[in-house]
Design a protein around this motif. Structure first.
Motif, PDB file in Angstrom:
ATOM      1  N   TRP A  58       0.826  -1.209   0.000  1.00 19.12           N
ATOM      2  CA  TRP A  58       0.000   0.000   0.000  1.00 19.12           C
ATOM      3  C   TRP A  58       0.864   1.264   0.000  1.00 19.12           C
ATOM      4  O   TRP A  58       0.660   2.171  -0.815  1.00 19.12           O
ATOM      5  CB  TRP A  58      -0.941  -0.016   1.201  1.00 19.12           C
ATOM      6  CG  TRP A  58      -1.600   1.306   1.502  1.00 19.12           C
ATOM      7  CD1 TRP A  58      -1.277   2.191   2.492  1.00 19.12           C
ATOM      8  CD2 TRP A  58      -2.708   1.892   0.800  1.00 19.12           C
ATOM      9  NE1 TRP A  58      -2.095   3.284   2.457  1.00 19.12           N
ATOM     10  CE2 TRP A  58      -2.990   3.128   1.423  1.00 19.12           C
ATOM     11  CE3 TRP A  58      -3.475   1.483  -0.284  1.00 19.12           C
ATOM     12  CZ2 TRP A  58      -4.006   3.965   1.008  1.00 19.12           C
ATOM     13  CZ3 TRP A  58      -4.502   2.329  -0.714  1.00 19.12           C
ATOM     14  CH2 TRP A  58      -4.754   3.551  -0.083  1.00 19.12           C
TER      15      TRP A  58
ATOM     16  N   VAL B  85       2.695   1.758  -3.254  1.00 18.96           N
ATOM     17  CA  VAL B  85       1.810   2.190  -4.334  1.00 18.96           C
ATOM     18  C   VAL B  85       1.472   3.671  -4.213  1.00 18.96           C
ATOM     19  O   VAL B  85       1.547   4.424  -5.198  1.00 18.96           O
ATOM     20  CB  VAL B  85       0.523   1.344  -4.350  1.00 18.96           C
ATOM     21  CG1 VAL B  85      -0.543   1.979  -5.239  1.00 18.96           C
ATOM     22  CG2 VAL B  85       0.828  -0.063  -4.826  1.00 18.96           C
TER      23      VAL B  85
ATOM     24  N   LEU C  32       2.355   6.575  -6.916  1.00 18.18           N
ATOM     25  CA  LEU C  32       1.379   7.471  -7.529  1.00 18.18           C
ATOM     26  C   LEU C  32       1.760   8.926  -7.324  1.00 18.18           C
ATOM     27  O   LEU C  32       1.615   9.766  -8.226  1.00 18.18           O
ATOM     28  CB  LEU C  32      -0.015   7.207  -6.939  1.00 18.18           C
ATOM     29  CG  LEU C  32      -0.648   5.842  -7.245  1.00 18.18           C
ATOM     30  CD1 LEU C  32      -1.961   5.678  -6.491  1.00 18.18           C
ATOM     31  CD2 LEU C  32      -0.883   5.684  -8.746  1.00 18.18           C
TER      32      LEU C  32
ATOM     33  N   CYS D   1       2.813  11.005  -1.317  1.00 14.58           N
ATOM     34  CA  CYS D   1       1.413  10.878  -1.715  1.00 14.58           C
ATOM     35  C   CYS D   1       0.681  12.216  -1.593  1.00 14.58           C
ATOM     36  O   CYS D   1      -0.059  12.621  -2.513  1.00 14.58           O
ATOM     37  CB  CYS D   1       0.718   9.815  -0.876  1.00 14.58           C
ATOM     38  SG  CYS D   1      -0.988   9.506  -1.376  1.00 14.58           S
TER      39      CYS D   1
ATOM     40  N   ALA E  73      -4.434   7.867 -10.081  1.00 19.05           N
ATOM     41  CA  ALA E  73      -4.165   6.579 -10.722  1.00 19.05           C
ATOM     42  C   ALA E  73      -4.649   6.575 -12.167  1.00 19.05           C
ATOM     43  O   ALA E  73      -5.678   7.178 -12.487  1.00 19.05           O
ATOM     44  CB  ALA E  73      -4.846   5.463  -9.947  1.00 19.05           C
ATOM     45  N   PRO E  74      -3.945   5.890 -13.054  1.00 21.66           N
ATOM     46  CA  PRO E  74      -4.434   5.724 -14.425  1.00 21.66           C
ATOM     47  C   PRO E  74      -5.690   4.857 -14.427  1.00 21.66           C
ATOM     48  O   PRO E  74      -5.930   4.081 -13.489  1.00 21.66           O
ATOM     49  CB  PRO E  74      -3.276   5.026 -15.138  1.00 21.66           C
ATOM     50  CG  PRO E  74      -2.483   4.378 -14.043  1.00 21.66           C
ATOM     51  CD  PRO E  74      -2.630   5.255 -12.844  1.00 21.66           C
TER      52      PRO E  74
ATOM     53  N   TRP F 289      -6.625   2.178 -15.958  1.00 19.96           N
ATOM     54  CA  TRP F 289      -6.476   0.724 -15.882  1.00 19.96           C
ATOM     55  C   TRP F 289      -6.151   0.224 -14.476  1.00 19.96           C
ATOM     56  O   TRP F 289      -6.339  -0.951 -14.166  1.00 19.96           O
ATOM     57  CB  TRP F 289      -5.368   0.271 -16.842  1.00 19.96           C
ATOM     58  CG  TRP F 289      -3.987   0.822 -16.507  1.00 19.96           C
ATOM     59  CD1 TRP F 289      -3.423   1.944 -17.007  1.00 19.96           C
ATOM     60  CD2 TRP F 289      -3.037   0.254 -15.592  1.00 19.96           C
ATOM     61  NE1 TRP F 289      -2.175   2.155 -16.463  1.00 19.96           N
ATOM     62  CE2 TRP F 289      -1.911   1.107 -15.601  1.00 19.96           C
ATOM     63  CE3 TRP F 289      -3.025  -0.880 -14.780  1.00 19.96           C
ATOM     64  CZ2 TRP F 289      -0.783   0.873 -14.813  1.00 19.96           C
ATOM     65  CZ3 TRP F 289      -1.901  -1.126 -14.000  1.00 19.96           C
ATOM     66  CH2 TRP F 289      -0.791  -0.246 -14.026  1.00 19.96           C
ATOM     67  N   PHE F 290      -5.683   1.139 -13.600  1.00 24.13           N
ATOM     68  CA  PHE F 290      -5.258   0.724 -12.255  1.00 24.13           C
ATOM     69  C   PHE F 290      -6.319   1.036 -11.205  1.00 24.13           C
ATOM     70  O   PHE F 290      -6.140   0.712 -10.034  1.00 24.13           O
ATOM     71  CB  PHE F 290      -3.947   1.438 -11.903  1.00 24.13           C
ATOM     72  CG  PHE F 290      -3.283   0.917 -10.643  1.00 24.13           C
ATOM     73  CD1 PHE F 290      -2.889  -0.412 -10.534  1.00 24.13           C
ATOM     74  CD2 PHE F 290      -3.066   1.759  -9.567  1.00 24.13           C
ATOM     75  CE1 PHE F 290      -2.288  -0.889  -9.380  1.00 24.13           C
ATOM     76  CE2 PHE F 290      -2.457   1.299  -8.410  1.00 24.13           C
ATOM     77  CZ  PHE F 290      -2.067  -0.027  -8.310  1.00 24.13           C
ATOM     78  N   LEU F 291      -7.432   1.632 -11.597  1.00 24.24           N
ATOM     79  CA  LEU F 291      -8.421   2.061 -10.606  1.00 24.24           C
ATOM     80  C   LEU F 291      -9.022   0.900  -9.820  1.00 24.24           C
ATOM     81  O   LEU F 291      -9.109   0.951  -8.590  1.00 24.24           O
ATOM     82  CB  LEU F 291      -9.534   2.859 -11.294  1.00 24.24           C
ATOM     83  CG  LEU F 291      -9.250   4.348 -11.504  1.00 24.24           C
ATOM     84  CD1 LEU F 291     -10.377   4.992 -12.300  1.00 24.24           C
ATOM     85  CD2 LEU F 291      -9.067   5.057 -10.165  1.00 24.24           C
TER      86      LEU F 291
ATOM     87  N   PRO G  41      -7.854  -2.278  -9.285  1.00 21.83           N
ATOM     88  CA  PRO G  41      -6.890  -2.830  -8.318  1.00 21.83           C
ATOM     89  C   PRO G  41      -6.630  -1.885  -7.143  1.00 21.83           C
ATOM     90  O   PRO G  41      -6.460  -2.340  -5.999  1.00 21.83           O
ATOM     91  CB  PRO G  41      -5.626  -3.032  -9.155  1.00 21.83           C
ATOM     92  CG  PRO G  41      -6.114  -3.172 -10.553  1.00 21.83           C
ATOM     93  CD  PRO G  41      -7.304  -2.281 -10.657  1.00 21.83           C
ATOM     94  N   LEU G  42      -6.623  -0.564  -7.402  1.00 21.90           N
ATOM     95  CA  LEU G  42      -6.368   0.395  -6.327  1.00 21.90           C
ATOM     96  C   LEU G  42      -7.519   0.418  -5.328  1.00 21.90           C
ATOM     97  O   LEU G  42      -7.294   0.515  -4.110  1.00 21.90           O
ATOM     98  CB  LEU G  42      -6.152   1.797  -6.913  1.00 21.90           C
ATOM     99  CG  LEU G  42      -5.786   2.896  -5.906  1.00 21.90           C
ATOM    100  CD1 LEU G  42      -4.502   2.542  -5.155  1.00 21.90           C
ATOM    101  CD2 LEU G  42      -5.645   4.245  -6.606  1.00 21.90           C
TER     102      LEU G  42
ATOM    103  N   LEU H 205      -7.087  -2.673  -3.211  1.00 23.66           N
ATOM    104  CA  LEU H 205      -5.975  -2.497  -2.273  1.00 23.66           C
ATOM    105  C   LEU H 205      -6.352  -1.517  -1.169  1.00 23.66           C
ATOM    106  O   LEU H 205      -6.031  -1.736   0.018  1.00 23.66           O
ATOM    107  CB  LEU H 205      -4.739  -2.010  -3.024  1.00 23.66           C
ATOM    108  CG  LEU H 205      -3.477  -1.757  -2.174  1.00 23.66           C
ATOM    109  CD1 LEU H 205      -3.039  -3.039  -1.460  1.00 23.66           C
ATOM    110  CD2 LEU H 205      -2.346  -1.209  -3.047  1.00 23.66           C
TER     111      LEU H 205
END
Length: 650
Positions: free
Chosen positions: A204, A207, A211, A286, A309-310, A312-314, A316-317, A320
Motif C-alpha cells: 500500500w 503504491v 502514484l 502521496c 491513478a491511471p 487501468w489501475f483504478l 486494483p487500487l 488495495l
C-alpha cells in the motif's frame, strides 16, 4: 456485583521495577515467545501500527477543499494547505510522538493509560486531576474506535464511484457487509491473518508513494510546499478559513497516538525505523502528489487520491485501498480491546469477559461485549452519515482531545518523574499545547455538523469509568473500616472450637494482611473452617508485565494456613488455577481437585449517605450488576467455586 475488594476491587500499587519486560508463568497461557528479528518487527509495525495514519490520504486533501471548509483551488491555497499537512506530519507525529513522547514508556508499554501510571508514580501535582485526565483520554479513544472503521471503509469503497459513478447506491451496502464481516471474524483472533498485514501495508505505502512520484514528475513545482512559509501565507491570505481547515489537516495525523499506544507490541526502535525510513516518506510523496495533480487539474479535487491513478489501475487500487482500510480498522479495534483490559486492570473500568485468541502472543485478545458494542456503533454511523465526507466532521475531535490529554500527562511526567527544570518543561508544554489546542479548536467548529458524536461517546464512557472508579473507592473504604489483621484472626479462630472440614479453601483478597470478607462470611453463616486455608492476593502493579520468578510470594502464617501474593502487570490477565499450579511447582502441597474457591459477592445498595450523588450511586449499582463475575474473570472452575453474598450500603 462481585465480591470483595480482592476480587472485584483489585488493588493497584506501584511495586517498583520488575526487572523484565517479559511475563510468564501464572497469568497467560503461552506468554513466553522468541523475540522476532528486527526486520519482522519493522514489517509488523508497518502492518498494524500505521494502518490508521496510512489510509488518511484517501480523504484528507479532498475534505480540506470540498468539505465544510470549501477552500478555493488556487496556487496559494494548494501549496499552503499541503504545507500544513507536511509540517503536521513532521512536527506532531515525528517530533512529538516518534522522537519525544515514545521516550515516556512504562516498562516498554505506551498509551494514555501507561502514561497515567507514570504520572501517578512520579507524584503528580494532583492525583485526582491526573486520573481524570487519563480517564478522559481513554474515553475519547473509544469515540475514535467507532469512527475510524466507518470512515476508513467508506472512503475506500467510495473509490468504486470513480470507476463507475452509477454504482454510488452500492457504497453503503458494500461498506456494511465488509464491516460486519470484519467484526464477525474478531473471535478467531489475528494470528492467522496477522502475517498478511505487513506485506499488504508495505505494498500500500509503495503504491501511494509511486502514484505521488508520477504526479510530482509532471508538476515538480509543488515541492515548494516543503517550505513552511507557504503555510504562513495561507493563513495570511485566508485567515479564519485557514484556521478552520486545521479540522481537515488533522485527518492526516489521526493514528499518531497509535504509534505510542502500540509501542509495547513492537518496541520503540522498530516503530521509529519504519516511520522515519519508510512510512513518512511515502505519505509525504502521496500528499505532495495529490497537490501536484490538483494544480494541474483543479477538477481532480473531487477525489484527488483515486484520480492520481491511471484508468487501468483504478479497480486494483480500490481493492488495495479496501484491504488497507480493513487493516486500519483492525488496528483500532484491537486497540479498543487492549485499552479496555488495561482499564480493567487499573480499576477504572468494570470487569468484562476476555478471550485469549493466541497461545503465543499476549496482545491477541477478544472482548465480546466491546466487539459487539463497537459493531453496533459503527453500523449506526455508516447508515446515518452514509459518506466519508459527512463523517469527516465527526472525525478528529476524539483524536485531538486524546492528543491534548497526552500532552498534559506528559508535563506531569517530565516535571515529577524525569525532574526536568520547571521552566523548560513549561516551554515544551506551551509549544505542544498550543498546537494541540489549535487542532482541537478547529475541530470544535464542527460540533454542530457531527463533531458532537465523539464528544457524546467520550462523555458516556467517561461517566461510566469515573463512576466505577469512585464507587470502588467507596466500597474499599467500607471494608477498610471493618477489616481485621489476618494473623491475629487466624490464631484466634484456631484456638476456638470450630469444626474443621477436609480440603483446601482459597479466599481471594486484595489486602493480603487483612481478613478476606468471604472468610468472615463463611465462619458467620457456615461456622466451619477447612483443614487448609490459602489467602490469595492478586495484585495489579503499575507495570505492563512481570516474570514468574518475581510474581509469587508464599508465607505460612501457621501450619496449614498460607498467604500467597501473586503479582501481575496491567497488560496481563490472571488465572487463579495457574497460580495454584505454579505454587505446586514451588513446593506447596496442593490437591487441585480438592480446592474450594470461596468468594464474597458484594451487592451495593444506594443510601442517603451521599458518598456519591444518588444518581451516580444507582449508576454504579447497574454497572456492578452487569460486570463479569470474579469467578469467570479469574478463570475459576465453576464446580469448585462458592459465592457468599453481602449487601453493602454506599
Amino acid at each position: 456485583m462481585s465480591e470483595e475488594p480482592g476480587e472485584e476491587f483489585v488493588d493497584t500499587r506501584d511495586e517498583g521495577d520488575s526487572g523484565d519486560n517479559q511475563a510468564d508463568g501464572a497469568f497467560e497461557d503461552g506468554e513466553d515467545e522468541i523475540t522476532p528479528s528486527l526486520a519482522k518487527l519493522v514489517t509488523g509495525a508497518i502492518g498494524v501500527v500505521f494502518g490508521d495514519i496510512g489510509t488518511s490520504p484517501l480523504y484528507t486533501i479532498h475534505e480540506a477543499f470540498r468539505g465544510a471548509h470549501n477552500v478555493s483551488v488556487d496556487q496559494t491555497n494548494v501549496l499552503g494547505l499541503v504545507s500544513l499537512v507536511v509540517w503536521s506530519l513532521l512536527v506532531v507525529v515525528t517530533l512529538k510522538y516518534v522522537l519525544f513522547v515514545m521516550r515516556a514508556d512504562n516498562r516498554g508499554e505506551g498509551g494514555i493509560l501507561a502514561l497515567l501510571t507514570l504520572a501517578k508514580r512520579g507524584g503528580a501535582f494532583s492525583i485526582g486531576m491526573v486520573t481524570a485526565i487519563g480517564i478522559a483520554g481513554a474515553a475519547l479513544f473509544y469515540g475514535d474506535s467507532i469512527i475510524t472503521p466507518a470512515m476508513s471503509v467508506l472512503s475506500a469503497v467510495e473509490g468504486i464511484t470513480v470507476v463507475a459513478p452509477q454504482l454510488d447506491y452500492a457504497v453503503v451496502p458494500v461498506a456494511v457487509v465488509i464491516l460486519i464481516g470484519l467484526f464477525m471474524v474478531q473471535r478467531r483472533g489475528t494470528a492467522h491473518i496477522g502475517a498478511l498485514f505487513g506485506p499488504v501495508m508495505v505494498l500500500w505505502f509503495a503504491v501511494i508513494a509511486g502514484l505521488g512520484i508520477i504526479q510530482l514528475i509532471q508538476n515538480p513545482m509543488v515541492l515548494q510546499a516543503i517550505n513552511p512559509v507557504h503555510a504562513i501565507d495561507f493563513f495570511i491570505a485566508d485567515g479564519f478559513r485557514a484556521f478552520a481547515t486545521l479540522g481537515a489537516v488533522v485527518l492526516a495525523i489521526t493514528g499518531g497516538e497509535a504509534l505510542y499506544a502500540d509501542m509495547g507490541h513492537f518496541g520503540k526502535r522498530p516503530i521509529q525505523l519504519s516511520w522515519l525510513g519508510f512510512v513518512l516518506p511515502c505519505l509525504l510523496l502521496c500528499y505532495l502528489g495529490q497537490a501536484a495533480l490538483i494544480l494541474s487539474e483543479p477538477s481532480a479535487v473531487d477525489n484527488p487520491f483515486f484520480k492520481m491513478a491511471p484508468a487501468w489501475f483504478l479497480i486494483p487500487l480500490v481493492i488495495l485501498a479496501t484491504a488497507a482500510t480493513v487493516i486500519a480498522s483492525q488496528a483500532v479495534i484491537t486497540g479498543a480491546y487492549s485499552i479496555t483490559r488495561q482499564a480493567i486492570q487499573l480499576g477504572i473500568f468494570p470487569r468484562t469477559r476476555i478471550w485469549h485468541t493466541s497461545e503465543k502472543h499476549i496482545g491477541q485478545i477478544y472482548l465480546p461485549a466491546v466487539n459487539w458494542i463497537l459493531l453496533i456503533g459503527v453500523l449506526l454511523l455508516v447508515l446515518s452519515f452514509r459518506s466519508s465526507a459527512n463523517l469527516a466532521a465527526a472525525y478528529g475531535i476524539a483524536v485531538t482531545g486524546t492528543m491534548t490529554m497526552t500532552t498534559l500527562l506528559l508535563f506531569n511526567v517530565v516535571t515529577n518523574l524525569w525532574r526536568w527544570n520547571i521552566w523548560l518543561a513549561s516551554i515544551a508544554l506551551l509549544v505542544w499545547l498550543t498546537i494541540d489546542l489549535a487542532f482541537l479548536g478547529a475541530n470544535l467548529l464542527k460540533v454542530a455538523d457531527g463533531g458532537w458524536l465523539p464528544l457524546v461517546v467520550g462523555a458516556l464512557i467517561y461517566l461510566i469509568m469515573s463512576t466505577w472508579y469512585q464507587g470502588r473507592a467507596v466500597v474499599t473504604r467500607h471494608f477498610e473500616a471493618e477489616d481485621q489483621p489476618l494473623g491475629t484472626f487466624i490464631r484466634r479462630m484456631r484456638g476456638a472450637d470450630r469444626q474443621r472440614v477436609p480440603g483446601t479453601a482459597v479466599y481471594l483478597t486484595s489486602r493480603i494482611d487483612r481478613v478476606p470478607q468471604a472468610l468472615q462470611l463463611n465462619l458467620k453463616h457456615n461456622k466451619v473452617m477447612h483443614e487448609r486455608i490459602i489467602v490469595l492476593s492478586l495484585l495489579t502493579v503499575a507495570e505492563p508485565r512481570i516474570r514468574r520468578s518475581q510474581s509469587i510470594t508464599i508465607e505460612e502464617i501457621i501450619p496449614n494456613v498460607l498467604k500467597i501474593e501473586a503479582r501481575f502487570g496491567f497488560m496481563q490477565h490472571p488465572s487463579v488455577p495457574k497460580v495454584m499450579r505454579d505454587c505446586e511447582r514451588m513446593g506447596v502441597r496442593i490437591d487441585q481437585g480438592g480446592i474450594s474457591y470461596i468468594l464474597s459477592r458484594i451487592i451495593p445498595v444506594p443510601t442517603q449517605k451521599r458518598s456519591m450523588s444518588i444518581w451516580r450511586e444507582r449508576l454504579f449499582v447497574v454497572i456492578a450488576q452487569n460486570a463479569t463475575s470474579a469467578a469467570e474473570f479469574f478463570r475459576l472452575p465453576p464446580e469448585q467455586t462458592i459465592e457468599l453474598g453481602e449487601r453493602v450500603s454506599i
